[in-house]
Design an enzyme around this catalytic site. Structure first.
Site, short mmCIF file in Angstrom:
data_model
loop_
_atom_site.label_atom_id
_atom_site.label_comp_id
_atom_site.label_asym_id
_atom_site.label_seq_id
_atom_site.Cartn_x
_atom_site.Cartn_y
_atom_site.Cartn_z
N ALA A 193 11.64 -61.32 -32.95
CA ALA A 193 11.07 -60.13 -32.29
C ALA A 193 12.04 -58.96 -32.26
CB ALA A 193 10.64 -60.49 -30.86
N TYR B 2 25.21 -64.69 -11.67
CA TYR B 2 23.95 -64.13 -12.15
C TYR B 2 23.91 -62.61 -11.98
CZ TYR B 2 19.39 -63.78 -14.07
OH TYR B 2 18.37 -63.41 -14.92
P1 NAD Z 1 11.79 -69.07 -22.02
O1 NAD Z 1 13.00 -69.56 -22.72
O2 NAD Z 1 10.83 -70.06 -21.47
O3 NAD Z 1 10.94 -68.11 -23.01
C1 NAD Z 1 11.54 -67.30 -23.96
C2 NAD Z 1 10.53 -66.80 -24.98
O4 NAD Z 1 11.20 -65.89 -25.88
C3 NAD Z 1 9.93 -67.89 -25.87
O5 NAD Z 1 8.58 -67.57 -26.12
C4 NAD Z 1 10.73 -67.78 -27.16
O6 NAD Z 1 10.06 -68.23 -28.32
C5 NAD Z 1 10.93 -66.28 -27.21
N1 NAD Z 1 12.05 -65.85 -28.05
C6 NAD Z 1 13.38 -66.08 -27.89
N2 NAD Z 1 14.09 -65.46 -28.86
C7 NAD Z 1 13.18 -64.82 -29.64
C8 NAD Z 1 13.28 -64.00 -30.80
N3 NAD Z 1 14.46 -63.69 -31.36
N4 NAD Z 1 12.13 -63.53 -31.35
C9 NAD Z 1 10.93 -63.84 -30.82
N5 NAD Z 1 10.78 -64.58 -29.72
C10 NAD Z 1 11.89 -65.07 -29.14
O7 NAD Z 1 12.31 -68.08 -20.92
P2 NAD Z 1 11.74 -67.59 -19.49
O8 NAD Z 1 12.53 -68.27 -18.43
O9 NAD Z 1 10.25 -67.61 -19.44
O10 NAD Z 1 12.27 -66.09 -19.52
C11 NAD Z 1 11.45 -64.98 -19.81
C12 NAD Z 1 11.94 -63.79 -19.00
O11 NAD Z 1 11.80 -64.08 -17.61
C13 NAD Z 1 13.43 -63.48 -19.22
O12 NAD Z 1 13.62 -62.09 -19.20
C14 NAD Z 1 14.09 -64.11 -18.01
O13 NAD Z 1 15.32 -63.52 -17.68
C15 NAD Z 1 13.03 -63.82 -16.96
N6 NAD Z 1 13.15 -64.62 -15.71
C16 NAD Z 1 13.36 -65.97 -15.75
C17 NAD Z 1 13.50 -66.68 -14.56
C18 NAD Z 1 13.74 -68.16 -14.53
O14 NAD Z 1 14.16 -68.69 -13.50
N7 NAD Z 1 13.48 -68.87 -15.61
C19 NAD Z 1 13.37 -66.01 -13.32
C20 NAD Z 1 13.11 -64.65 -13.32
C21 NAD Z 1 13.00 -63.96 -14.53
#
Ligand code: NAD
Ligand code: NA
Length: 395
Positions: free
Chosen positions: A111, A234
């Protein structure tokens, strides 16, 4: 083949297609059970295959009957080698969406690259014309900046001082002390390159120029804040610097989108077990204590409950309830004073011996295995399954 979990540290090398499918079906059923949401009908989700992004795609599709395009980076299966979980999730999502008569197509690739942005724009032009909602939910340890060709690696380090605190190995339950050396200036810059807002801005700019964003479009990205306890590693660490940049980017995008009356907003979500968060030291211990408390209070949520509530109550509900920095706070229950006071109390006394009792180590571990389609209720893991599963509409 018979697929079993094969873990190495905080990653699992295998994934189970039936377990991933069941997870997706469970999330769809949850969204349907909460009723219709009067939301966007044409939606692009960047990072659509796991975690918050998958939950967003499911909520748009099955809450608002939206057409969705999902972009992600996942490993396809081959004979004898299971796919990554996001591949199986996306295959299951598309199957369910198509069965429900919903448009759903996916793009598997980087992406961060110009090529995948162009491919996505072409798909939108051809099939949907424009989209009204763009969810940006990437979590990645690396990014190649397409303008410079330089590959950047993010790190999870404190800024300024050495940080020492408790952590847990959630496989063994062993609580120990971890010491993390502070980041260098390069570490900080690299982490902002990977997880900051530049790529979100690039997506929206490219989409705007191509005319694929609708009048009044909205775009959301996800952030995290968390408690004082995890601040050094964090919010005040390298990843926090990236989140500061992401949050500032929302205002830039909104400004640039005035002609379309477009809005870019950050939603601060709850701490949850995902592939991304398992890799952060200290966080697994925090989450296992938090889960115990929130479950006892009846306010525990997973990704799907979080995103369904974000859509139904905030984005398409009565009021976004933005904080003083213009962010949606769907982490409101996690950050409740009584919840955090309880975490602090348990944190002070947590040891290897008592963690099973005072924390929800089992909940953490189960959620971790669930990410890969393991330990999911109703799945027969002794049965032979076909590891080669196709995503019906992959671009
Ligand atoms: P996750 O690892 O479950 O999902 C990541 C997604 O990004 C996947 O769909 C993966 O295929 C995609 N991805 C990664 N690299 C890619 C690339 N180069 N090209 C295309 N797609 C790519 O992560 P998540 O925990 O759902 O995190 C998503 C967002 O939510 C992040 O910004 C994270 O900081 C935020 N967030 C997470 C939490 C938590 O506790 N997990 C809490 C608050 C916010
Ligand atoms: Na995601």
């Amino acid at each position: 083949m018979i697929i079993e979990p094969r873990t190495r540290g905080f990653i699992c090398l295998t994934a189970h297609p039936k377990g991933c499918e069941q997870n997706v079906i469970n999330q769809i059923e949850y969204v349907k059970s909460k009723g219709e949401i009067d939301g966007a009908k044409k939606v692009l989700v960047i990072g659509a295959s796991t975690g918050f992004g998958l939950a967003s795609r499911i909520t748009s599709a099955f809450g608002s009957n939206a057409s969705t395009i999902g972009v992600f980076l996942e490993k396809a299966p081959s004979a004898g080698r299971p796919a990554s979980p996001g591949w199986y999730n996306s295959a299951a999502f598309e199957q369910q969406a198509h069965k429900a008569g919903l448009y759903a197509k996916s793009i598997n690739g980087d992406a961060f690259s110009n090529e995948i942005k162009q491919q996505t724009i072409d798909m939108i032009k051809e099939d949907l014309g424009q989209v009204d909602l763009v969810i940006y939910s990437l979590a990645s340890p690396v990014r190649t900046n397409p303008n410079t060709g330089k590959r950047h690696k993010s790190v999870l380090k404190p800024i300024g001082d050495v940080f020492t605190n408790k952590t847990v190995d959630f496989h063994t339950g062993n609580v120990s002390e971890v010491t993390i050396q502070p980041a260098t200036e390069d570490d900080i810059a690299n982490t902002v390159e990977v997880m900051g807002g530049e790529d979100w801005d690039m997506w929206i700019t490219a989409m705007k120029e191509a005319g694929v964003l609708a009048q009044d479009f909205q775009t959301y990205a996800y952030s995290y804040i968390g408690p004082k306890l995890t601040e050094p590693v964090y919010r005040k660490g390298t990843i926090g610097a990236a989140k500061d940049d992401l949050e500032a980017t929302a205002f830039k995008i909104t400004e640039k989108s005035a002609d379309l009356n477009g809005k870019a907003i950050v939603s601060v979500n709850k701490a949850l077990v995902t592939q991304a968060s398992s890799a952060i030291p200290v966080i697994p211990l925090y989450i296992s204590l938090l889960y115990k408390i929130m479950k006892a209070d009846g306010i525990h949520e997973g990704c799907i409950e979080q995103i369904q509530r974000l859509y139904a109550d905030r984005i398409y509900g009565a009021d976004l309830q933005l904080d003083d920095k213009g962010r949606v706070r769907i982490d409101d229950w996690e950050m409740r004073e009584d919840v955090q006071a309880e975490v602090d109390k348990l944190w002070a006394i947590a040891t290897t011996e008592n963690l099973n009792e005072i924390g929800d180590l089992k909940g953490y571990s189960d959620d971790f295995f669930n990410l890969f389609g393991f330990k999911v209720d109703g799945v027969d893991y002794a049965a032979d399954v076909d590891e080669v599963v196709a995503i019906p509409s992959i671009g």
